[in-house]
Scaffold this motif. Structure first.
Motif, PDB file in Angstrom:
ATOM      1  N   UNK A 237     -29.945  33.026  53.823  1.00 51.69           N
ATOM      2  CA  UNK A 237     -31.010  32.207  53.237  1.00 51.69           C
ATOM      3  C   UNK A 237     -31.640  32.901  52.037  1.00 51.69           C
ATOM      4  N   UNK A 238     -31.877  34.211  52.128  1.00 48.38           N
ATOM      5  CA  UNK A 238     -32.442  34.945  50.997  1.00 48.38           C
ATOM      6  C   UNK A 238     -31.515  34.897  49.792  1.00 48.38           C
ATOM      7  N   UNK A 239     -30.205  35.030  50.033  1.00 47.02           N
ATOM      8  CA  UNK A 239     -29.248  34.976  48.925  1.00 47.02           C
ATOM      9  C   UNK A 239     -29.258  33.593  48.286  1.00 47.02           C
ATOM     10  N   UNK A 240     -29.281  32.551  49.126  1.00 50.55           N
ATOM     11  CA  UNK A 240     -29.289  31.186  48.587  1.00 50.55           C
ATOM     12  C   UNK A 240     -30.558  30.923  47.780  1.00 50.55           C
ATOM     13  N   UNK A 241     -31.697  31.351  48.302  1.00 47.08           N
ATOM     14  CA  UNK A 241     -32.947  31.157  47.573  1.00 47.08           C
ATOM     15  C   UNK A 241     -32.966  31.951  46.274  1.00 47.08           C
ATOM     16  N   UNK A 242     -32.338  33.122  46.291  1.00 47.76           N
ATOM     17  CA  UNK A 242     -32.329  33.955  45.090  1.00 47.76           C
ATOM     18  C   UNK A 242     -31.565  33.295  43.945  1.00 47.76           C
ATOM     19  N   UNK A 243     -30.616  32.425  44.270  1.00 54.44           N
ATOM     20  CA  UNK A 243     -29.832  31.759  43.236  1.00 54.44           C
ATOM     21  C   UNK A 243     -30.384  30.381  42.882  1.00 54.44           C
ATOM     22  N   UNK A 244     -31.455  29.958  43.526  1.00 59.83           N
ATOM     23  CA  UNK A 244     -32.035  28.654  43.212  1.00 59.83           C
ATOM     24  C   UNK A 244     -33.480  28.743  42.714  1.00 59.83           C
ATOM     25  N   UNK A 245     -34.131  29.872  42.930  1.00 57.03           N
ATOM     26  CA  UNK A 245     -35.527  29.987  42.516  1.00 57.03           C
ATOM     27  C   UNK A 245     -35.626  30.192  41.008  1.00 57.03           C
ATOM     28  N   UNK A 246     -36.757  29.825  40.398  1.00 54.25           N
ATOM     29  CA  UNK A 246     -36.921  30.026  38.949  1.00 54.25           C
ATOM     30  C   UNK A 246     -37.040  31.491  38.595  1.00 54.25           C
ATOM     31  N   UNK A 247     -36.825  31.766  37.315  1.00 54.42           N
ATOM     32  CA  UNK A 247     -36.925  33.131  36.813  1.00 54.42           C
ATOM     33  C   UNK A 247     -38.370  33.431  36.415  1.00 54.42           C
ATOM     34  N   UNK A 248     -39.055  34.325  37.142  1.00 58.32           N
ATOM     35  CA  UNK A 248     -40.465  34.588  36.815  1.00 58.32           C
ATOM     36  C   UNK A 248     -40.674  35.594  35.702  1.00 58.32           C
TER      37      UNK A 248
END
Length: 253
Positions: A237-248
């Protein structure tokens, strides 16, 4: 000795047959975008390290070191402290960031320890205590403060660092299986430690859901398998979120 003259007209060379193929190469981001200092990020990561280290230090003052250092949450906090310190130094000096395999592991283990405490340990009877105390921790006293630092404040800071201060897309699915090696090694250490201690020794089994004296070994291993599968699912889940979250952080490395 004289050098023969270089001819003005070079003979025609035959054409190279076929179309030349360029070999693709990987160019790191630091070769394209110059790294910049990130002092606010460095300060936040230093604060994260202080929170995790303070929780470990306070538990060591309250309990036996050999018992305290045997907890997964304490070991995860030690790793988070070291990774945060190195990350803070590199952000301050505009150096290359810490490899994502290491920062991802520190984040995952901190989140795992937090979830296990809040979902499985925080409301048990008798109350969960890392020092062996039989009474519930009193708010704002040493044991309560240590638990909040280890299982709430430090993991929350690590999660905020990942969400707000770290570029996305750095974690990879192949890393998730490697991250499971440490929980597996910890389970082996946990059961070996219990076998080497005398029965009825305080802290013989550190976690009630992995207590082979109250449950059978079969039930204990089944609980460990369920927790391990949940940890792997969390890693994915962390990997999936890391590739879908915006770039801060924009284009900064």
């Amino acid at each position: 000795m004289t050098t023969p003259p270089i001819p003005r007209d070079m003979p025609d060379l035959p054409a190279v047959p076929g179309t030349p193929v360029l070999i693709p190469g990987h160019v790191p981001a630091t070769a394209v975008v110059a790294p910049v200092r990130r002092p606010l990020t460095a300060v936040f990561r230093l604060a994260t390290a202080v929170l995790a280290a303070a929780g470990v230090a306070l538990e060591l003052l309250l309990g036996s070191p050999d018992r305290i250092l045997s907890y997964f949450g304490v070991q995860a906090a030690v790793l988070l402290t070291l990774v945060s310190l190195v990350s803070a130094r590199r952000a301050w000096h505009a150096a290359r960031p810490v490899p994502s395999a290491l920062t991802g592991a520190a984040l995952l283990y901190a989140v795992i320890s937090s979830l296990v405490y809040h979902l499985l340990l925080g409301h048990t009877t008798p109350p969960f205590s890392m020092t062996g105390a039989t009474h519930p921790p009193v708010a704002w006293h040493g044991q309560w403060l240590a638990l909040q630092l280890l299982y709430t404040a430090a993991p929350a800071a690590a999660l905020l660092d990942w969400l707000l201060l770290t570029p996305p897309g750095r974690l990879h699915l192949r890393q998730a299986a490697a991250w499971m090696l440490y929980p597996l090694a910890y389970l082996a250490f946990y059961l070996t430690r219990a076998e080497l201690l005398l029965p009825k020794t305080p802290g013989h089994y550190l976690y009630p859901f992995l207590d082979a004296e109250q449950h059978s070994y079969r039930a204990t291993l089944a609980n460990a398998l369920l927790v391990g599968l949940a940890c792997y699912a969390l890693a994915v889940l962390l990997v999936a979120l890391d590739h879908t979250r915006p770039n801060p952080v924009g284009r900064r490395p």
